[in-house]
Design a protein around this motif. Sequence first.
Motif, PDB file in Angstrom:
ATOM      1  N   LYS A  96       0.778   6.023   8.875  1.00  0.00           N
ATOM      2  CA  LYS A  96       0.969   6.905   7.709  1.00  0.00           C
ATOM      3  C   LYS A  96       2.143   6.418   6.859  1.00  0.00           C
ATOM      4  O   LYS A  96       2.070   6.417   5.632  1.00  0.00           O
ATOM      5  CB  LYS A  96       1.206   8.348   8.159  1.00  0.00           C
ATOM      6  CG  LYS A  96      -0.029   9.033   8.671  1.00  0.00           C
ATOM      7  CD  LYS A  96      -1.002   9.253   7.547  1.00  0.00           C
ATOM      8  CE  LYS A  96      -2.212   9.994   8.026  1.00  0.00           C
ATOM      9  NZ  LYS A  96      -3.186  10.231   6.988  1.00  0.00           N
ATOM     10  N   LYS A  97       3.226   5.988   7.499  1.00  0.00           N
ATOM     11  CA  LYS A  97       4.388   5.507   6.746  1.00  0.00           C
ATOM     12  C   LYS A  97       4.079   4.202   6.022  1.00  0.00           C
ATOM     13  O   LYS A  97       4.474   4.014   4.880  1.00  0.00           O
ATOM     14  CB  LYS A  97       5.589   5.354   7.662  1.00  0.00           C
ATOM     15  CG  LYS A  97       6.157   6.674   8.119  1.00  0.00           C
ATOM     16  CD  LYS A  97       7.555   6.521   8.602  1.00  0.00           C
ATOM     17  CE  LYS A  97       8.088   7.822   9.118  1.00  0.00           C
ATOM     18  NZ  LYS A  97       8.671   8.656   8.112  1.00  0.00           N
ATOM     19  N   VAL A  98       3.360   3.293   6.701  1.00  0.00           N
ATOM     20  CA  VAL A  98       2.991   2.032   6.067  1.00  0.00           C
ATOM     21  C   VAL A  98       2.047   2.291   4.900  1.00  0.00           C
ATOM     22  O   VAL A  98       2.201   1.707   3.828  1.00  0.00           O
ATOM     23  CB  VAL A  98       2.349   1.074   7.094  1.00  0.00           C
ATOM     24  CG1 VAL A  98       1.668  -0.104   6.424  1.00  0.00           C
ATOM     25  CG2 VAL A  98       3.405   0.587   8.076  1.00  0.00           C
ATOM     26  N   ASN A  99       1.089   3.173   5.107  1.00  0.00           N
ATOM     27  CA  ASN A  99       0.134   3.512   4.053  1.00  0.00           C
ATOM     28  C   ASN A  99       0.858   4.160   2.871  1.00  0.00           C
ATOM     29  O   ASN A  99       0.571   3.857   1.714  1.00  0.00           O
ATOM     30  CB  ASN A  99      -0.946   4.434   4.589  1.00  0.00           C
ATOM     31  CG  ASN A  99      -2.096   4.577   3.627  1.00  0.00           C
ATOM     32  OD1 ASN A  99      -2.327   3.737   2.762  1.00  0.00           O
ATOM     33  ND2 ASN A  99      -2.833   5.665   3.772  1.00  0.00           N
ATOM     34  N   LYS A 100       1.802   5.038   3.151  1.00  0.00           N
ATOM     35  CA  LYS A 100       2.565   5.703   2.085  1.00  0.00           C
ATOM     36  C   LYS A 100       3.416   4.685   1.325  1.00  0.00           C
ATOM     37  O   LYS A 100       3.510   4.719   0.097  1.00  0.00           O
ATOM     38  CB  LYS A 100       3.456   6.789   2.695  1.00  0.00           C
ATOM     39  CG  LYS A 100       4.191   7.619   1.684  1.00  0.00           C
ATOM     40  CD  LYS A 100       4.996   8.699   2.411  1.00  0.00           C
ATOM     41  CE  LYS A 100       5.769   9.531   1.431  1.00  0.00           C
ATOM     42  NZ  LYS A 100       6.567  10.568   2.109  1.00  0.00           N
ATOM     43  N   TYR A 101       4.013   3.730   2.044  1.00  0.00           N
ATOM     44  CA  TYR A 101       4.854   2.709   1.436  1.00  0.00           C
ATOM     45  C   TYR A 101       4.016   1.785   0.544  1.00  0.00           C
ATOM     46  O   TYR A 101       4.412   1.466  -0.567  1.00  0.00           O
ATOM     47  CB  TYR A 101       5.596   1.911   2.507  1.00  0.00           C
ATOM     48  CG  TYR A 101       6.402   0.776   1.957  1.00  0.00           C
ATOM     49  CD1 TYR A 101       7.592   1.004   1.297  1.00  0.00           C
ATOM     50  CD2 TYR A 101       5.972  -0.546   2.109  1.00  0.00           C
ATOM     51  CE1 TYR A 101       8.335  -0.037   0.778  1.00  0.00           C
ATOM     52  CE2 TYR A 101       6.704  -1.595   1.609  1.00  0.00           C
ATOM     53  CZ  TYR A 101       7.890  -1.333   0.938  1.00  0.00           C
ATOM     54  OH  TYR A 101       8.605  -2.374   0.439  1.00  0.00           O
TER      55      TYR A 101
END
Length: 106
Positions: A96-101
């Motif tokens: 989720k963090k990688v996708n958000k970034y």
Amino acid sequence: MLFLIQLQCQVMLEIKKLLKITILSSLVFFTMSFFSVLDYICNNNNLGLEIGFPCIYYYRFFVDDNDIRFGWNLKSLMIDIGVIWGCTLLIYVGCKKVNKYTCNKK
């Protein structure tokens, strides 16, 4: 009143995330257990069956030709469930963090 509605929505979103992580970790747990059984079937290992990763929580072995012994280790089962749930949580949050970034970078 509006604050309570927003708080309730946030709580519902968190419960939804935890439910999704629990369902995903259950699927991973059942798949890993199935692979343990599949390994036993494919290798035709007549000595015994051990299910569990990283800890063996179920075992079956033959004492004689007609005498089968089996048992559960509930502590190892709980450790397996916790490890798999924790790993699934870390992977889910990381994705989720990688996708958000990557979405915000565009």
